[in-house]
Design an enzyme around this catalytic site. Structure first.
Site, PDB file in Angstrom:
ATOM      1  N   SER A 152      -0.534   2.172  -3.756  1.00 56.70           N
ATOM      2  CA  SER A 152      -0.135   0.978  -3.015  1.00 56.70           C
ATOM      3  C   SER A 152      -0.013  -0.221  -3.934  1.00 56.70           C
ATOM      4  O   SER A 152      -0.942  -0.561  -4.669  1.00 56.70           O
ATOM      5  CB  SER A 152      -1.149   0.689  -1.914  1.00 56.70           C
ATOM      6  OG  SER A 152      -0.705  -0.347  -1.083  1.00 56.70           O
ATOM      7  N   CYS A 153       1.137  -0.869  -3.903  1.00 58.20           N
ATOM      8  CA  CYS A 153       1.468  -1.828  -4.948  1.00 58.20           C
ATOM      9  C   CYS A 153       1.429  -3.280  -4.503  1.00 58.20           C
ATOM     10  O   CYS A 153       1.765  -4.168  -5.275  1.00 58.20           O
ATOM     11  CB  CYS A 153       2.858  -1.519  -5.495  1.00 58.20           C
ATOM     12  SG  CYS A 153       4.150  -1.512  -4.217  1.00 58.20           S
ATOM     13  N   GLN A 154       1.029  -3.582  -3.263  1.00 58.65           N
ATOM     14  CA  GLN A 154       1.075  -4.971  -2.826  1.00 58.65           C
ATOM     15  C   GLN A 154       0.256  -5.885  -3.722  1.00 58.65           C
ATOM     16  O   GLN A 154       0.609  -7.035  -3.944  1.00 58.65           O
ATOM     17  CB  GLN A 154       0.568  -5.111  -1.381  1.00 58.65           C
ATOM     18  CG  GLN A 154       1.478  -4.451  -0.365  1.00 58.65           C
ATOM     19  CD  GLN A 154       0.983  -3.058  -0.012  1.00 58.65           C
ATOM     20  OE1 GLN A 154       0.449  -2.346  -0.863  1.00 58.65           O
ATOM     21  NE2 GLN A 154       1.170  -2.657   1.223  1.00 58.65           N
TER      22      GLN A 154
ATOM     23  N   PHE B  94      -0.063  -5.862  -6.810  1.00 64.77           N
ATOM     24  CA  PHE B  94       0.605  -6.170  -8.065  1.00 64.77           C
ATOM     25  C   PHE B  94       1.912  -6.930  -7.863  1.00 64.77           C
ATOM     26  O   PHE B  94       2.535  -7.355  -8.806  1.00 64.77           O
ATOM     27  CB  PHE B  94       0.938  -4.877  -8.829  1.00 64.77           C
ATOM     28  CG  PHE B  94      -0.264  -4.044  -9.161  1.00 64.77           C
ATOM     29  CD1 PHE B  94      -1.445  -4.620  -9.545  1.00 64.77           C
ATOM     30  CD2 PHE B  94      -0.189  -2.662  -9.093  1.00 64.77           C
ATOM     31  CE1 PHE B  94      -2.554  -3.848  -9.861  1.00 64.77           C
ATOM     32  CE2 PHE B  94      -1.288  -1.876  -9.407  1.00 64.77           C
ATOM     33  CZ  PHE B  94      -2.468  -2.472  -9.787  1.00 64.77           C
TER      34      PHE B  94
ATOM     35  N   ASN C  50       5.679   2.248  -9.614  1.00 66.51           N
ATOM     36  CA  ASN C  50       5.073   1.030  -9.089  1.00 66.51           C
ATOM     37  C   ASN C  50       6.034  -0.130  -9.285  1.00 66.51           C
ATOM     38  O   ASN C  50       7.097   0.015  -9.908  1.00 66.51           O
ATOM     39  CB  ASN C  50       3.745   0.749  -9.790  1.00 66.51           C
ATOM     40  CG  ASN C  50       2.683   0.260  -8.823  1.00 66.51           C
ATOM     41  OD1 ASN C  50       2.830  -0.800  -8.230  1.00 66.51           O
ATOM     42  ND2 ASN C  50       1.618   1.043  -8.655  1.00 66.51           N
TER      43      ASN C  50
END
Length: 462
Positions: free
Chosen positions: A116-118, A120, A156
């Site tokens: 999960s990239c939120q 970053f 990502n």
């Protein structure tokens, strides 16, 4: 080295025995020829995307791990043959994953995932590696360590390269505030990621890829990491398209070309509210807030007009003759707008899905917002296919094996990572103390991360 997707001739029993030896699935190719497909374990699967692309390159998804119930239902609805583990990755043991995939440690050919990239992302409230979402990277590596796949693929947002261990809000940086701590510097979190990647002892390459360079009708940058357990010479796939093509490259695919032939007689989308509609209806194709009359611009984008001067995503209308920008999860947001080129509406769900290259028949579960989110978070299928083909090329190569180790990237990307600033400041007009020379001094100092990145990353080997 496991056998790749390969045609095997002979009686059904001979083929069955041959493929079972490598724990591969069997697919009929003709009366007396079969294709053995290599197994994938998919983590953080979403609505699928990366995995569908890999399947186009000859692999097979044996299990998907996805905790979002709507995305999990989307997988079941469209691909009922793929077992779905609908749990948070931290609640799933590797033994359970392998058992459902009918694999043993060392047998998966690829483990894929986009933790999960939120945390970053540069969109919205940025977090850090200590954010629980950022820690999902650790879970991804845990499954790699315990399944020991021949290869792994991690994707990502590009913000992963500048991720910090500890986030300091933008409004608390600069003159009048304490100096940056090492853990607050841009890239400090990425250094920790590099340490973890080094410790799993895979030969790893990474790069920042633009999906438009792989035939996707969308300009979308993604950070891609490919690792090889046995040190095979894995490589980032070579582009097939370019904005200004040379040699054998072809031109980027436009929005019009990407949506060609799509039947969407009753498009499903969220309507713009009256405030947004009054502005977007006077913006021309390919334009944004800057195309508004000067007297309307500040009113249209609000506080962003004086802070960052507004960005291209504000009140954006797309162009038929260009690829789409990155599909966000909120196409009707003021700052993330993706308005149809000629109609006064956001792109529809079907148009969104086509630009991510999902089959037109693909059905997404959940509310309209949840469908946009699933599609916007997916990896375009064309990029997944290109990565899969690059791995297949390595698997099928008969060149002599040279054990490789370490982490590698392009020289120009490495220079960018090493030479970036320690942090970012607000625009000068928002500073509490408006002194540029003093601000430069505040920004200066020992940048530990520049040195550490060079300890872990080298330029591509020949």
């Amino acid at each position: 080295m496991p056998v790749s997707k390969i045609e095997v001739s002979g009686t059904p029993q001979i083929v069955k025995n041959y493929c079972e030896l490598g724990n591969m699935s069997i697919e009929a190719n003709s009366v007396d020829s079969y294709v053995c497909k290599l197994p994938i374990i998919s983590l953080f699967s979403g609505a699928l995307g990366l995995d569908l692309g890999l399947e186009k390159a000859g692999f097979q998804t044996r299990v998907a791990v996805e905790c979002n119930k709507f995305a999990a239902d989307t997988i079941r609805k469209n691909r009922p043959g793929i077992p779905v583990i609908e749990k948070k990755i931290e609640d799933v043991t590797t033994e359970e994953i392998l058992e459902i995939a009918k694999l043993r440690p060392g047998e998966p050919v690829i483990v894929t995932g986009g933790p999960s990239c939120q945390s970053f992302s540069t969109v919205g409230q940025r977090g850090s590696l200590t954010d629980p979402r950022g820690m999902l990277f650790q879970e991804f590596l845990r499954v790699i360590r315990e399944t020991q796949p021949q290869f792994f693929i991690m994707e990502n947002v590009k913000g992963i390269f500048s991720a910090a261990i500890k986030h300091r809000p933008l409004k608390e940086r600069g003159l009048g505030y304490p100096p940056l701590e090492p853990e607050e510097e841009l890239g400090s979190g990425f250094v920790e990621i590099l340490k973890e990647l080094r410790d799993i002892n895979y030969y790893t390459v990474f790069d920042l890829l633009n999906t438009a360079n792989y035939g996707v009708p969308q300009v979308r940058e993604r950070a891609i990491f490919i690792g090889s357990r046995d040190g095979e010479p894995v490589a980032i796939p070579e582009p097939t398209h370019a904005k200004d093509p040379v040699n054998d490259l072809v031109r980027w695919v436009t929005l019009k070309e990407g949506l060609e032939g799509l039947e969407d007689k009753n498009p499903l989308y969220r309507n713009f509210n009256a405030s947004k509609r009054q502005f977007i209806q006077i913006i021309p194709e390919g334009g944004n807030w800057r195309n508004l009359p000067p007297e309307l611009q500040e009113q249209a984008i609000g506080g962003a007009y004086k802070s960052w001067g507004g960005r291209g995503g504000f009140l954006r209308r797309l162009s038929w003759s260009q690829p789409s920008p990155t599909l966000t999860t909120n196409p009707d947001g003021k700052a993330t707008m993706l308005c149809h080129p000629t109609e006064c509406r956001p792109l529809s769900v079907k148009e969104y899905a086509r630009l991510q290259q999902f089959p037109d028949s693909w059905e997404f579960s959940g509310s309209l917002s949840q469908q946009y989110t699933q599609i916007g978070n997916a990896v375009p299928i064309g990029l997944g296919k290109a990565i899969g083909q690059a791995i297949q090329k390595v698997i099928q190569s008969d060149q002599k094996m040279i054990k490789r180790t370490g982490i590698y990237t392009r020289e120009d990307l490495l220079k960018r990572l090493v030479n970036r600033p320690r942090t970012m400041l607000s625009p000068p007009n928002m500073w509490k103390i408006k002194d540029r020379e003093a601000a430069r001094e505040w920004m200066n100092g020992h940048n530990r991360n520049r040195i550490e990145i060079l300890e872990y990353v080298s330029c591509y080997q020949d």
